[in-house]
Design a protein around this motif. Structure first.
Motif, PDB file in Angstrom:
ATOM      1  N   PHE A 119       1.004  -1.170  -0.059  1.00  0.00           N
ATOM      2  CA  PHE A 119      -0.032  -0.206   0.071  1.00  0.00           C
ATOM      3  C   PHE A 119       0.722   1.129   0.050  1.00  0.00           C
ATOM      4  N   ALA A 120       0.443   2.339  -0.334  1.00  0.00           N
ATOM      5  CA  ALA A 120       1.013   3.827  -0.521  1.00  0.00           C
ATOM      6  C   ALA A 120       1.906   3.907   0.352  1.00  0.00           C
ATOM      7  N   GLY A 121       1.825   3.663   1.800  1.00  0.00           N
ATOM      8  CA  GLY A 121       2.544   4.130   2.861  1.00  0.00           C
ATOM      9  C   GLY A 121       3.415   3.209   3.185  1.00  0.00           C
ATOM     10  N   LEU A 122       3.542   2.048   2.621  1.00  0.00           N
ATOM     11  CA  LEU A 122       4.648   1.202   3.100  1.00  0.00           C
ATOM     12  C   LEU A 122       6.368   1.904   2.504  1.00  0.00           C
ATOM     13  N   LEU A 123       6.988   1.717   3.662  1.00  0.00           N
ATOM     14  CA  LEU A 123       8.460   2.229   3.272  1.00  0.00           C
ATOM     15  C   LEU A 123       9.337   1.097   2.398  1.00  0.00           C
ATOM     16  N   ILE A 124       9.160  -0.083   3.050  1.00  0.00           N
ATOM     17  CA  ILE A 124       9.904  -1.065   2.441  1.00  0.00           C
ATOM     18  C   ILE A 124       9.083  -2.255   2.436  1.00  0.00           C
ATOM     19  N   GLY A 125       8.951  -3.173   0.908  1.00  0.00           N
ATOM     20  CA  GLY A 125       8.294  -4.118   0.789  1.00  0.00           C
ATOM     21  C   GLY A 125       8.556  -5.458   1.354  1.00  0.00           C
ATOM     22  N   GLY A 242      19.777   7.583  13.685  1.00  0.00           N
ATOM     23  CA  GLY A 242      19.636   9.092  13.195  1.00  0.00           C
ATOM     24  C   GLY A 242      20.809   9.613  12.717  1.00  0.00           C
ATOM     25  N   VAL A 243      21.919   9.410  13.128  1.00  0.00           N
ATOM     26  CA  VAL A 243      22.949   9.962  12.440  1.00  0.00           C
ATOM     27  C   VAL A 243      23.162   9.170  11.060  1.00  0.00           C
ATOM     28  N   LEU A 244      23.236   8.097  10.967  1.00  0.00           N
ATOM     29  CA  LEU A 244      23.184   7.643   9.519  1.00  0.00           C
ATOM     30  C   LEU A 244      22.157   7.899   8.640  1.00  0.00           C
ATOM     31  N   VAL A 245      20.863   7.917   9.080  1.00  0.00           N
ATOM     32  CA  VAL A 245      19.839   8.457   8.048  1.00  0.00           C
ATOM     33  C   VAL A 245      20.267   9.733   7.681  1.00  0.00           C
ATOM     34  N   GLU A 246      20.739  10.722   8.714  1.00  0.00           N
ATOM     35  CA  GLU A 246      21.195  12.107   8.236  1.00  0.00           C
ATOM     36  C   GLU A 246      22.236  12.004   7.264  1.00  0.00           C
ATOM     37  N   GLU A 247      23.199  11.161   7.558  1.00  0.00           N
ATOM     38  CA  GLU A 247      24.452  10.889   6.552  1.00  0.00           C
ATOM     39  C   GLU A 247      23.868  10.484   5.102  1.00  0.00           C
ATOM     40  N   SER A 248      22.957   9.686   4.973  1.00  0.00           N
ATOM     41  CA  SER A 248      22.236   9.173   3.768  1.00  0.00           C
ATOM     42  C   SER A 248      21.904  10.369   2.909  1.00  0.00           C
ATOM     43  N   VAL A 276      17.746   2.245   9.291  1.00  0.00           N
ATOM     44  CA  VAL A 276      18.223   2.500   8.183  1.00  0.00           C
ATOM     45  C   VAL A 276      17.765   2.077   7.064  1.00  0.00           C
ATOM     46  N   LEU A 277      17.303   0.912   6.914  1.00  0.00           N
ATOM     47  CA  LEU A 277      16.689   0.329   5.676  1.00  0.00           C
ATOM     48  C   LEU A 277      15.221   1.113   5.482  1.00  0.00           C
ATOM     49  N   GLN A 278      14.586   1.514   6.320  1.00  0.00           N
ATOM     50  CA  GLN A 278      13.381   2.122   6.273  1.00  0.00           C
ATOM     51  C   GLN A 278      13.298   3.537   5.941  1.00  0.00           C
ATOM     52  N   HIS A 279      14.323   4.246   6.441  1.00  0.00           N
ATOM     53  CA  HIS A 279      14.411   5.541   6.385  1.00  0.00           C
ATOM     54  C   HIS A 279      15.551   6.324   5.564  1.00  0.00           C
ATOM     55  N   ALA A 280      16.422   5.541   5.153  1.00  0.00           N
ATOM     56  CA  ALA A 280      17.624   6.134   4.374  1.00  0.00           C
ATOM     57  C   ALA A 280      17.277   6.856   3.098  1.00  0.00           C
ATOM     58  N   HIS A 281      17.877   7.889   2.759  1.00  0.00           N
ATOM     59  CA  HIS A 281      17.611   8.548   1.402  1.00  0.00           C
ATOM     60  C   HIS A 281      18.391   7.822   0.243  1.00  0.00           C
ATOM     61  N   SER A 282      19.447   7.176   0.657  1.00  0.00           N
ATOM     62  CA  SER A 282      20.157   6.590  -0.441  1.00  0.00           C
ATOM     63  C   SER A 282      20.201   5.254  -0.427  1.00  0.00           C
ATOM     64  N   PRO A 283      20.465   4.485  -1.399  1.00  0.00           N
ATOM     65  CA  PRO A 283      20.545   3.188  -1.440  1.00  0.00           C
ATOM     66  C   PRO A 283      21.304   2.500  -0.113  1.00  0.00           C
ATOM     67  N   VAL A 284      20.951   1.305   0.392  1.00  0.00           N
ATOM     68  CA  VAL A 284      21.391   0.773   1.503  1.00  0.00           C
ATOM     69  C   VAL A 284      22.016  -0.740   1.143  1.00  0.00           C
ATOM     70  N   ALA A 285      23.078  -1.044   1.793  1.00  0.00           N
ATOM     71  CA  ALA A 285      23.747  -2.342   1.675  1.00  0.00           C
ATOM     72  C   ALA A 285      23.733  -2.928   2.967  1.00  0.00           C
ATOM     73  N   ILE A 286      23.207  -3.974   3.269  1.00  0.00           N
ATOM     74  CA  ILE A 286      23.114  -4.811   4.378  1.00  0.00           C
ATOM     75  C   ILE A 286      24.068  -6.132   4.334  1.00  0.00           C
ATOM     76  N   LEU A 287      25.126  -6.334   5.266  1.00  0.00           N
ATOM     77  CA  LEU A 287      25.910  -7.237   5.138  1.00  0.00           C
ATOM     78  C   LEU A 287      25.605  -8.593   6.101  1.00  0.00           C
ATOM     79  N   HIS A 288      25.853  -9.865   5.658  1.00  0.00           N
ATOM     80  CA  HIS A 288      25.384 -10.943   6.593  1.00  0.00           C
ATOM     81  C   HIS A 288      26.667 -11.702   6.576  1.00  0.00           C
TER      82      HIS A 288
END
Ligand SMILES: Nc1ncnc2c1ncn2[C@@H]1O[C@H](COP(=O)(O)OP(=O)(O)OP(=O)(O)O)[C@@H](O)[C@H]1O
Ligand SMILES: [Mg+2]
Length: 296
Positions: A119-125, A242-248, A276-288
């Motif tokens: 739905f429209a408000g969803l940030l991440i599928g 908060g800091v990482l989202v700002e940096e993004s 960060v996944l939900q709110h970043a302004h840039s692409p995000v890479a996640i490591l496992h």
């Protein structure tokens, strides 16, 4: 994993998945890897007729549509990176399990932050949330406009996964020819493990020096390995998310580990990675754990 492990991208016919295809094609080119484009075709599981109805034009029906999603993506990848070997596949099944299986043989899994559904408000599928938590290889989540001028930013917390994130971030920064910003934030003394007893009185300057050391040590080994990547170490007080989202806002990529130092055993995605996944302004890479292969 051999050097032929492909970059895999999931497509669902959405414009944002096509953005993910462009990013994946560039990654495959700079990593010198093949690109595999996959559409998980869910309808056979739902017992829906997937072939054209009798008398319908050739090319009608859900299976043909699925094939077109993939064909369109293969064409777009070829346009962006003609030197990359591209294959496409329609695989019967739901997106998360199909792409989870793909991730076991992949060097990188690229996804859009959203897709066709939701739905429209969803940030991440939902497919992207599940795969960010569980994939067997690094996941690159594409969103918004891609900014070619910003640095690669990596979140550091001193954990093993954050060290993998730093390695991945150095490699990305080197291939993209941009600086790396390594960010470590701290708020107040936090227990490092069960049974850790905190002092009632503490010396802020000594603590800052200790946090500085965590950051410097996480970066040190890689800085020697990537002498051409300019590195900025940023020690900040504040909430890491908060800091990482700002940096993004000015970064071209933000890199985080799936879990951090404070994660509960069994937790697949830590709170910082999740935010960060939900709110970043840039692409995000996640490591496992344990499955990072970079370069060629
Ligand atoms: N059927 C699919 N096959 C392959 N990749 C897919 C498929 N569906 C989604 N993806 C990938 O996952 C990304 C995010 O889509 P996702 O399905 O998670 O979000 P959504 O469709 O907005 O919401 P919903 O959770 O309701 O499906 C897409 O951009 C694409 O990269
Ligand atoms: Mg979807």
């Amino acid at each position: 994993m051999g050097s032929s492990a492909p970059v895999v991208v999931g497509v669902d016919g959405s414009a944002i998945a096509l953005d993910a295809v462009r990013t994946a094609a560039r990654e495959a080119a700079s990593r010198r890897r093949p690109l595999r484009i996959v559409h998980a075709f869910i309808w056979p599981l739902m017992r829906v007729t997937v072939d054209p109805a009798p008398g319908a034009p050739a090319g009608a029906g859900l299976r043909n549509q699925a094939e077109r999603y993939v064909a369109e993506a293969v064409t777009e990848a070829g346009r962006i990176a003609p030197e990359v070997a591209v294959t496409g596949a329609v695989v019967d099944g739901s997106p998360a399990p199909v792409l989870l299986a793909e991730s076991r043989d992949a060097s990188l899994l690229v996804l859009g932050s959203r897709g066709l559904g939701g739905f429209a408000g969803l940030l991440i599928g939902s497919a992207t949330v599940q795969l960010s938590a569980r994939a067997a290889c690094p996941v690159l989540v594409v969103r918004g406009e891609s900014r070619a001028d910003g640095p690669v930013v990596v979140g550091v917390d001193g954990s093993e996964l954050s060290t993998e994130a730093v390695g991945f971030a150095f490699d990305e920064a080197a291939r993209r020819g941009v600086p790396l910003v390594a960010v470590h934030t701290w708020l107040y003394p936090a227990p490092l493990g069960p049974g850790d007893i905190l002092p009632l009185v503490y010396d802020l300057e000594a603590l800052a020096a200790e946090e500085e050391r965590v950051l410097a040590e996480s970066v040190a080994g890689f800085a020697a390995q990537y002498p051409d990547v300019p590195v900025q170490q940023r020690l900040m007080r504040g909430s890491p998310a908060g800091v990482l989202v700002e940096e993004s806002k000015t970064a071209q990529l933000v890199v985080v580990g799936a879990r951090g130092r404070g994660a509960l055993a069994g937790l697949l995605l830590g709170s910082v990675s999740h935010a960060v996944l939900q709110h970043a302004h840039s692409p995000v890479a996640i490591l496992h754990h344990g499955r990072t292969t970079v370069g060629s």
